[in-house]
Design a protein around this motif. Structure first.
Motif, PDB file in Angstrom:
ATOM      1  N   ILE A   1       6.251 -18.089   9.407  1.00 34.71           N
ATOM      2  CA  ILE A   1       5.995 -18.293   7.975  1.00 34.71           C
ATOM      3  C   ILE A   1       4.475 -18.443   7.838  1.00 34.71           C
ATOM      4  CG2 ILE A   1       6.327 -19.867   6.010  1.00 34.71           C
ATOM      5  CD1 ILE A   1       9.063 -20.618   7.331  1.00 34.71           C
ATOM      6  N   LYS A   2       3.908 -19.267   8.713  1.00 36.54           N
ATOM      7  CA  LYS A   2       2.447 -19.406   8.791  1.00 36.54           C
ATOM      8  C   LYS A   2       1.936 -18.520   9.926  1.00 36.54           C
ATOM      9  CE  LYS A   2       0.904 -23.951   7.283  1.00 36.54           C
ATOM     10  NZ  LYS A   2       0.542 -25.309   7.674  1.00 36.54           N
ATOM     11  N   ARG A   3       0.864 -17.779   9.655  1.00 34.89           N
ATOM     12  CA  ARG A   3       0.260 -16.939  10.692  1.00 34.89           C
ATOM     13  C   ARG A   3      -1.047 -17.544  11.195  1.00 34.89           C
ATOM     14  NH1 ARG A   3       3.299 -12.273  12.400  1.00 34.89           N
ATOM     15  NH2 ARG A   3       4.903 -12.074  10.817  1.00 34.89           N
TER      16      ARG A   3
ATOM     17  N   GLU B   1      -2.894 -33.282  11.932  1.00 33.07           N
ATOM     18  CA  GLU B   1      -2.057 -34.106  11.042  1.00 33.07           C
ATOM     19  C   GLU B   1      -1.039 -33.283  10.261  1.00 33.07           C
ATOM     20  OE1 GLU B   1      -4.632 -36.514   8.563  1.00 33.07           O
ATOM     21  OE2 GLU B   1      -5.934 -36.848  10.296  1.00 33.07           O
ATOM     22  N   SER B   2      -1.035 -31.977  10.463  1.00 33.88           N
ATOM     23  CA  SER B   2      -0.104 -31.122   9.718  1.00 33.88           C
ATOM     24  C   SER B   2       1.307 -31.284  10.287  1.00 33.88           C
ATOM     25  CB  SER B   2      -0.569 -29.664   9.822  1.00 33.88           C
ATOM     26  OG  SER B   2       0.436 -28.817   9.361  1.00 33.88           O
ATOM     27  N   GLN B   3       2.242 -31.704   9.409  1.00 35.53           N
ATOM     28  CA  GLN B   3       3.607 -31.975   9.900  1.00 35.53           C
ATOM     29  C   GLN B   3       4.407 -30.700  10.142  1.00 35.53           C
ATOM     30  OE1 GLN B   3       5.288 -34.084   6.570  1.00 35.53           O
ATOM     31  NE2 GLN B   3       3.317 -35.113   6.299  1.00 35.53           N
ATOM     32  N   HIS B   4       4.159 -29.689   9.310  1.00 35.48           N
ATOM     33  CA  HIS B   4       5.069 -28.536   9.319  1.00 35.48           C
ATOM     34  C   HIS B   4       4.533 -27.329  10.072  1.00 35.48           C
ATOM     35  CE1 HIS B   4       7.371 -30.711   6.330  1.00 35.48           C
ATOM     36  NE2 HIS B   4       6.292 -30.828   5.574  1.00 35.48           N
ATOM     37  N   SER B   5       3.268 -27.393  10.495  1.00 31.51           N
ATOM     38  CA  SER B   5       2.639 -26.184  11.051  1.00 31.51           C
ATOM     39  C   SER B   5       3.362 -25.640  12.274  1.00 31.51           C
ATOM     40  CB  SER B   5       1.173 -26.445  11.397  1.00 31.51           C
ATOM     41  OG  SER B   5       0.416 -26.349  10.226  1.00 31.51           O
TER      42      SER B   5
HETATM   43  N1  FAQ Z   1      -1.782 -29.966  -2.146  1.00 31.48           N
HETATM   44  O1  FAQ Z   1       2.348 -29.975   7.157  1.00 31.48           O
HETATM   45  P1  FAQ Z   1       1.378 -29.466   6.149  1.00 31.48           P
HETATM   46  C1  FAQ Z   1      -3.114 -20.951  -6.281  1.00 31.48           C
HETATM   47  C2  FAQ Z   1       1.274 -31.320   1.724  1.00 31.48           C
HETATM   48  S1  FAQ Z   1      -1.688 -21.293  -5.454  1.00 31.48           S
HETATM   49  C3  FAQ Z   1      -0.640 -30.696  -2.182  1.00 31.48           C
HETATM   50  O2  FAQ Z   1       0.150 -28.833   6.687  1.00 31.48           O
HETATM   51  P2  FAQ Z   1       2.395 -26.946   5.167  1.00 31.48           P
HETATM   52  C4  FAQ Z   1      -3.110 -19.799  -7.220  1.00 31.48           C
HETATM   53  C5  FAQ Z   1       2.390 -30.452   2.289  1.00 31.48           C
HETATM   54  O3  FAQ Z   1       3.170 -29.904   1.240  1.00 31.48           O
HETATM   55  C6  FAQ Z   1      -2.062 -22.761  -4.518  1.00 31.48           C
HETATM   56  N2  FAQ Z   1       0.088 -30.940  -1.074  1.00 31.48           N
HETATM   57  O4  FAQ Z   1       2.159 -28.520   5.119  1.00 31.48           O
HETATM   58  C7  FAQ Z   1      -3.785 -20.178  -8.466  1.00 31.48           C
HETATM   59  C8  FAQ Z   1       3.130 -31.476   3.136  1.00 31.48           C
HETATM   60  O5  FAQ Z   1       3.876 -32.342   2.297  1.00 31.48           O
HETATM   61  P3  FAQ Z   1       5.520 -32.272   2.207  1.00 31.48           P
HETATM   62  C9  FAQ Z   1      -0.881 -23.173  -3.757  1.00 31.48           C
HETATM   63  C10 FAQ Z   1      -0.363 -30.422   0.098  1.00 31.48           C
HETATM   64  O6  FAQ Z   1       3.384 -26.617   4.115  1.00 31.48           O
HETATM   65  C11 FAQ Z   1      -5.162 -20.128  -8.584  1.00 31.48           C
HETATM   66  C12 FAQ Z   1       1.995 -32.322   3.679  1.00 31.48           C
HETATM   67  O7  FAQ Z   1       0.901 -32.154   2.799  1.00 31.48           O
HETATM   68  N3  FAQ Z   1      -0.700 -22.318  -2.618  1.00 31.48           N
HETATM   69  O8  FAQ Z   1      -4.020 -21.646  -6.062  1.00 31.48           O
HETATM   70  C13 FAQ Z   1      -1.512 -29.644   0.178  1.00 31.48           C
HETATM   71  O9  FAQ Z   1       2.667 -26.485   6.553  1.00 31.48           O
HETATM   72  C14 FAQ Z   1      -5.791 -20.478  -9.788  1.00 31.48           C
HETATM   73  C15 FAQ Z   1       1.604 -31.942   5.101  1.00 31.48           C
HETATM   74  O10 FAQ Z   1       0.954 -30.658   5.158  1.00 31.48           O
HETATM   75  C16 FAQ Z   1       0.373 -22.430  -1.836  1.00 31.48           C
HETATM   76  O11 FAQ Z   1       1.249 -23.225  -2.083  1.00 31.48           O
HETATM   77  C17 FAQ Z   1      -2.233 -29.422  -1.001  1.00 31.48           C
HETATM   78  N4  FAQ Z   1      -3.372 -28.688  -1.037  1.00 31.48           N
HETATM   79  O12 FAQ Z   1       0.955 -26.346   4.760  1.00 31.48           O
HETATM   80  C18 FAQ Z   1      -3.030 -20.586  -9.552  1.00 31.48           C
HETATM   81  C19 FAQ Z   1       0.435 -21.469  -0.682  1.00 31.48           C
HETATM   82  N5  FAQ Z   1      -1.689 -29.278   1.457  1.00 31.48           N
HETATM   83  O13 FAQ Z   1       5.869 -30.885   1.700  1.00 31.48           O
HETATM   84  C20 FAQ Z   1      -3.658 -20.944 -10.752  1.00 31.48           C
HETATM   85  C21 FAQ Z   1       1.666 -21.633   0.143  1.00 31.48           C
HETATM   86  C22 FAQ Z   1      -0.677 -29.829   2.165  1.00 31.48           C
HETATM   87  O14 FAQ Z   1       6.050 -32.499   3.601  1.00 31.48           O
HETATM   88  C23 FAQ Z   1      -5.041 -20.870 -10.872  1.00 31.48           C
HETATM   89  N6  FAQ Z   1       1.670 -22.883   0.867  1.00 31.48           N
HETATM   90  N7  FAQ Z   1       0.107 -30.517   1.338  1.00 31.48           N
HETATM   91  O15 FAQ Z   1       5.882 -33.323   1.223  1.00 31.48           O
HETATM   92  C24 FAQ Z   1       1.139 -23.046   2.122  1.00 31.48           C
HETATM   93  O16 FAQ Z   1       0.562 -22.120   2.685  1.00 31.48           O
HETATM   94  C25 FAQ Z   1       1.333 -24.370   2.799  1.00 31.48           C
HETATM   95  O17 FAQ Z   1       2.379 -25.045   2.151  1.00 31.48           O
HETATM   96  C26 FAQ Z   1       0.051 -25.268   2.810  1.00 31.48           C
HETATM   97  C27 FAQ Z   1       0.408 -26.577   3.483  1.00 31.48           C
HETATM   98  C28 FAQ Z   1      -1.040 -24.570   3.618  1.00 31.48           C
HETATM   99  C29 FAQ Z   1      -0.442 -25.539   1.406  1.00 31.48           C
END
Ligand code: FAQ
Length: 353
Positions: A258-260, A246-250
């Protein structure tokens, strides 16, 4: 040097509370040789796209002044800004315990951790700015509810054990996701991740140490640790994003390096690393279906409630409204700091002229 570091920390805090762009006070440099608008080139034709992909396949870093497809830029701005917003909103659940930490040592460590998260947000906003995004636009999108931040920060922190569970599990999950991002194809993002991961590693350990203390404490403390694990386990598995199917961007993010690893692969890595840690604490993972598969060497988990994830993303999580209200209040209350800094910068510029 010490005084300089203190000043930088002070600026991070001012920036967090005011929403001030550090570039406005000439504190930050992106290494851009000219305005970001001029730095972004669209790669329009097939030959250029092939050259771009060859660079990616050859593990060459893409830098701000390089040619890049518009979709690559958009994907990075989306992910990096969501990541930045997550760090900034992520300060709130733990900030809730700074004044109530049980000892001075715990308070100092928690303060430092929350301050680190603020710094991560700032590195990430700065990385997004190298892609022609403005800090103001990114903030506006967050405050208008148009931009996402991680689902995990919409859960409450009612007990001190939640601070242990966040460090151990949330930072642990963030680290699992972010270590591969150190090899992301976009240079500024990858380089920001190196320092972020070092700090997240410290955060994970401070959280685990809190859990260890509670797990070795009184029966009431052990119950508190187990209760926090029960509440954070499943939301932490959701942090990795929807299942691969279901992941749109993977697909594109993987093609562009960008993703490994896929969402499911990282989720599995996290489970495999964390289950033995829970056993060492003497705590039980709240998943009746969890079992070790000798054949694959992985822990198999039960079904994740993806409806809960969808609800949190739709704004219906336990704390979505509270988190956004806190960010909007901080932004409004910081307006005078932004105005004062801009007035000061313009006075300095006039003097210099
Ligand atoms: N929450 O196609 P995919 C931390 C959305 S930092 C909300 O699989 P993608 C440090 C996704 O945006 C935590 N939305 O997306 C800390 C997309 O929607 P869109 C943050 C989510 O980008 C600790 C849609 O679902 N880390 O914790 C989530 O390929 C303690 C479809 O999903 C990062 O951001 C979610 N969990 O993979 C701070 C790491 N998951 O944009 C304070 C970088 C998915 O089309 C205290 N990000 N969605 O509207 C990533 O690695 C990727 O963006 C993923 C999602 C893996 C999060």
């Amino acid at each position: 040097m010490h005084l300089l570091l203190k000043f930088i920390d002070f600026c991070k805090i001012v920036s967090y509370f005011s929403g001030l762009n550090l570039k406005d006070v000439a504190m930050y440099t992106q290494g851009l040789t000219h305005e970001p608008e001029a730095a972004v080139h669209a790669v329009g034709d097939e030959a250029a796209l092939t050259r771009f992909q060859a660079r990616i396949d050859g593990e060459q870093r893409i830098e701000p002044n390089d040619a890049m497809p518009a979709a690559y830029r958009r994907t990075l701005v989306r992910q990096i800004s969501q990541h930045a917003h997550s760090e900034i909103v992520g300060m709130l659940p733990e900030g809730n315990w700074i004044t109530r930490a049980p000892t001075l040592r715990r308070k100092v460590a928690l303060l430092a951790k929350v301050q680190d998260e603020c710094g991560h947000g700032l590195y990430l906003y700065a990385a997004a700015e190298t892609l022609d995004a403005t800090r103001e636009q990114l903030y506006d999108d967050l405050l208008a509810g148009k931009a996402r931040y991680s689902s995990i920060f919409n859960y409450p922190t009612p007990t001190w054990a939640d601070i242990g569970a966040i460090g151990w599990l949330v930072d642990g999950a963030a680290l699992m996701n972010q270590i591969p991002l150190c090899r992301c194809s976009y240079g500024p993002y990858a380089r920001a991740m190196i320092r972020v991961c070092k700090e997240e590693s410290f955060h994970q350990r401070q959280g685990y140490e809190i859990m260890l203390t509670l797990a070795r404490g009184t029966p009431a403390q052990q119950r508190m640790a187990q209760d926090a694990l029960n509440r954070w386990w499943w939301p932490c598995l959701m942090m990795f994003g929807p299942p691969d199917g279901e992941s749109q961007h993977s697909d594109t993010s993987t093609l562009w390096k960008i993703k490994r690893f896929s969402n499911d692969e990282l989720r599995q890595k996290f489970i495999d690393a964390t289950v033995p840690q829970a056993h060492f604490l003497g705590l039980t993972i709240p998943d009746a279906a969890l079992r070790f598969d000798e054949a694959t060497g992985h822990w198999q988990h039960g079904a994740i409630d993806w409806e809960e994830f969808r609800q949190v993303l739709a704004g219906n999580g336990p704390c979505n409204n509270e988190r956004m209200a806190a960010r909007r209040k901080a932004h409004d209350e910081g307006a005078w700091v932004r105005e004062a800094a801009l007035a000061h910068a313009s006075k300095q510029a006039k003097r210099a002229a």
